[in-house]
Each structure stands twice: as structure tokens, then as C-alpha cells.
Write a protein that holds these residues in place. Structure first.
Motif, PDB file in Angstrom:
ATOM      1  N   LYS A  65      -0.045   6.968  -8.164  1.00  0.00           N
ATOM      2  CA  LYS A  65      -0.655   6.369  -6.982  1.00  0.00           C
ATOM      3  C   LYS A  65      -1.834   5.484  -7.360  1.00  0.00           C
ATOM      4  CE  LYS A  65       0.814  10.082  -3.878  1.00  0.00           C
ATOM      5  NZ  LYS A  65       0.400  11.268  -3.096  1.00  0.00           N
ATOM      6  N   PRO A  70       8.406   6.470  -3.950  1.00  0.00           N
ATOM      7  CA  PRO A  70       7.746   7.775  -3.818  1.00  0.00           C
ATOM      8  C   PRO A  70       8.758   8.905  -3.868  1.00  0.00           C
ATOM      9  CG  PRO A  70       7.861   6.686  -1.692  1.00  0.00           C
ATOM     10  CD  PRO A  70       8.359   5.688  -2.709  1.00  0.00           C
ATOM     11  N   SER A 129       1.442  12.644 -10.219  1.00  0.00           N
ATOM     12  CA  SER A 129       1.698  11.757  -9.085  1.00  0.00           C
ATOM     13  C   SER A 129       0.440  10.997  -8.685  1.00  0.00           C
ATOM     14  CB  SER A 129       2.243  12.557  -7.890  1.00  0.00           C
ATOM     15  OG  SER A 129       3.541  13.060  -8.168  1.00  0.00           O
ATOM     16  N   THR A 130      -0.717  11.624  -8.855  1.00  0.00           N
ATOM     17  CA  THR A 130      -1.981  10.941  -8.559  1.00  0.00           C
ATOM     18  C   THR A 130      -2.165   9.746  -9.490  1.00  0.00           C
ATOM     19  OG1 THR A 130      -2.984  13.004  -7.781  1.00  0.00           O
ATOM     20  CG2 THR A 130      -4.488  11.224  -8.381  1.00  0.00           C
ATOM     21  N   MET A 180      -2.792   3.120  -4.434  1.00  0.00           N
ATOM     22  CA  MET A 180      -2.892   4.037  -3.298  1.00  0.00           C
ATOM     23  C   MET A 180      -4.078   4.981  -3.441  1.00  0.00           C
ATOM     24  SD  MET A 180       1.170   4.933  -2.928  1.00  0.00           S
ATOM     25  CE  MET A 180       0.986   5.983  -1.492  1.00  0.00           C
ATOM     26  N   PRO A 198      -1.767  -2.085  -2.386  1.00  0.00           N
ATOM     27  CA  PRO A 198      -0.379  -1.867  -2.823  1.00  0.00           C
ATOM     28  C   PRO A 198       0.549  -3.032  -2.520  1.00  0.00           C
ATOM     29  CG  PRO A 198      -1.249   0.155  -1.906  1.00  0.00           C
ATOM     30  CD  PRO A 198      -2.290  -0.905  -1.669  1.00  0.00           C
ATOM     31  N   ASP A 218       8.526   8.232  -8.796  1.00  0.00           N
ATOM     32  CA  ASP A 218       7.819   9.510  -8.717  1.00  0.00           C
ATOM     33  C   ASP A 218       8.836  10.626  -8.514  1.00  0.00           C
ATOM     34  OD1 ASP A 218       6.013  11.534  -8.505  1.00  0.00           O
ATOM     35  OD2 ASP A 218       4.958  10.755  -6.747  1.00  0.00           O
TER      36      ASP A 218
END
Length: 234
Positions: free
Chosen positions: A47, A84, A43-44, A52, A72, A159
Motif C-alpha cells: 500500500k 488488492p 500488505s502495508t 495508499m 494512487p 496482494d
């Protein structure tokens, strides 16, 4: 250079780096899936691609343009749509109002796009006047994906879209993702149901501790004995 290219992404949230040279790519009309154990940085990585997370090293390009330093909202304007894992709908708004929020950057009539979303997710047309907070988990995911599609993205980022839904709903969502790919949109997704996700993936990335452990086609990763043993349960 791929349509989306993320190269040597390195960074974290202020302490130790979570991403350590991570690289991702996806072409138009492709599905790329990121899998790996919990805490791998999946997930990082998403982002970071969406802006993000500020990268300490590396760069992200979209359709040949360097977007590494863009915010973003600027990436949305360039064609990125991001869904998300949690808090991805406005629960107090109706389904239709949620979709309208997806068109906030547009200066044209979004009616045609909304009709396309309703064709993709017929249940949303039936429940267009219902508050999103009253929907099932799978239906909320459809609202979230639909709202991202209202931006008319060239790259759709998801995600863990099937987190917390039943196997039947998961299969339905994957079918819709295949339909989205067929329109020429590039799809990049993180998915906890690794085996099922790799079955629909054109390319897959197995991350471990923020680094690429395996990169290949979805079919090749499914057939790889090491991947099967270490990440797919044998």
C-alpha cells in the motif's frame, strides 16, 4: 537505481509505525516476492508503494522518477497496476465490463489489450458476458489481474493473489504470472504461499515487524537454513 525502488519506508496508520525502514526493489521483467509472518507489514508495504499509505520517512521511485507524494490514481497513470487481496472485482458487472473499467484512463482503443487478456486467461473469454460475482474465486482473481493489465502497466502489484484458491488454481495463477513477467512487466507480489512464490521469484524479501529480515534471490532464500526453519516450515 532499480526500475521500482522503495527506500527506507517508514510509517503507519496514525499510531505506531508499521513499516520501519523497509526497502524493496524490482526490475523490468522480474518477479519480486514479499513474504513473512502474519502482521509483518507485507500488505502495508504494498500500500505504501502504491500511495495508499503516506510515508513518514523514505521515498518511492519508478523508472527514475520520485513518486513518493503522488496519489494512487496518479501512479496508475505512471504505469502501476494494483490488485488488492479482497473486493477486487465489480461483482455486479460482467467480466467484459470489469476489463473495460481497467481502461478508464486510456484514450485509445483497448480492444487489442483485451484480446491479450483473453489469450492469457481463456476462461474469461468464455465467460465474458457473465457477472463477475457468479465466478469461482480463482476466476475472479483472473478478472482482477486482467483488469489491472488493461491499464497497460509497467509494474503489476499483486496482494496475495492465491489467497483462498485451490493448489491447482494457485499453480495456474503462478504460471500466468510467469507469462506476464516474460512480456517485460515488473511484478511485485505479497504471497502467503511463501515456498511456492519464492520458487518463481527473481528476488525475495522476508519482512518481520516492518523491517527487512532477509533479502536475496528466490533460490537463495529457499536454500537458506534460517529462512527455511523460521518461515518455510523447515
Amino acid at each position: 537505481m532499480s526500475f521500482l525502488s522503495a527506500e527506507a519506508m517508514t510509517g503507519g496508520y496514525g499510531g505506531a509505525d508499521i513499516l520501519c525502514g523497509c526497502a524493496l526493489a524490482v526490475e523490468r521483467g522480474e518477479i519480486a516476492v514479499i513474504v513473512g509472518p502474519n502482521g509483518a507489514g507485507k500488505s502495508t508495504a504494498m500500500k505504501a508503494v502504491f500511495g495508499m499509505l503516506a510515508l513518514r520517512e523514505g521515498r518511492v521511485t519508478l523508472d527514475g522518477d520520485d513518486i513518493t507524494r503522488l496519489k494512487p490514481q496518479e501512479r496508475v497513470a505512471r504505469g502501476m497496476g494494483f490488485v488488492p487481496q479482497t473486493r477486487n472485482v465489480f461483482t455486479g458487472m460482467t467480466v467484459e465490463e470489469n476489463l473495460e473499467m481497467g481502461a478508464y484512463l486510456r484514450d485509445d482503443d483497448p480492444a487489442e489489450t483485451m484480446a491479450q487478456v483473453f489469450a492469457l486467461f481463456p476462461v474469461l473469454a468464455e465467460k465474458r458476458g457473465q457477472r463477475a460475482g457468479e465466478l469461482s474465486g480463482g476466476q475472479r482473481q483472473q478478472v482482477a489481474v486482467g483488469r489491472a493489465l488493461m491499464t497497460r502497466p509497467s509494474l503489476l502489484m499483486l496482494d496475495e493473489p492465491t489467497a483462498g484458491v485451490s493448489p491447482k488454481v494457485m499453480d495456474e495463477l503462478f504460471d500466468r504470472i510467469l507469462e506476464i513477467r516474460a512480456t517485460g512487466i515488473a511484478v511485485l507480489m505479497v504471497e502467503q504461499n511463501a515456498r511456492q512464490a519464492l520458487e518463481i521469484a527473481d528476488r525475495g524479501y522476508v519482512l518481520v515487524q516492518g523491517t527487512n529480515r532477509h533479502t536475496d534471490t528466490g533460490a537463495a532464500l529457499l536454500a537458506d537454513p534460517d529462512v527455511r526453519r523460521s518461515f518455510l516450515g523447515g
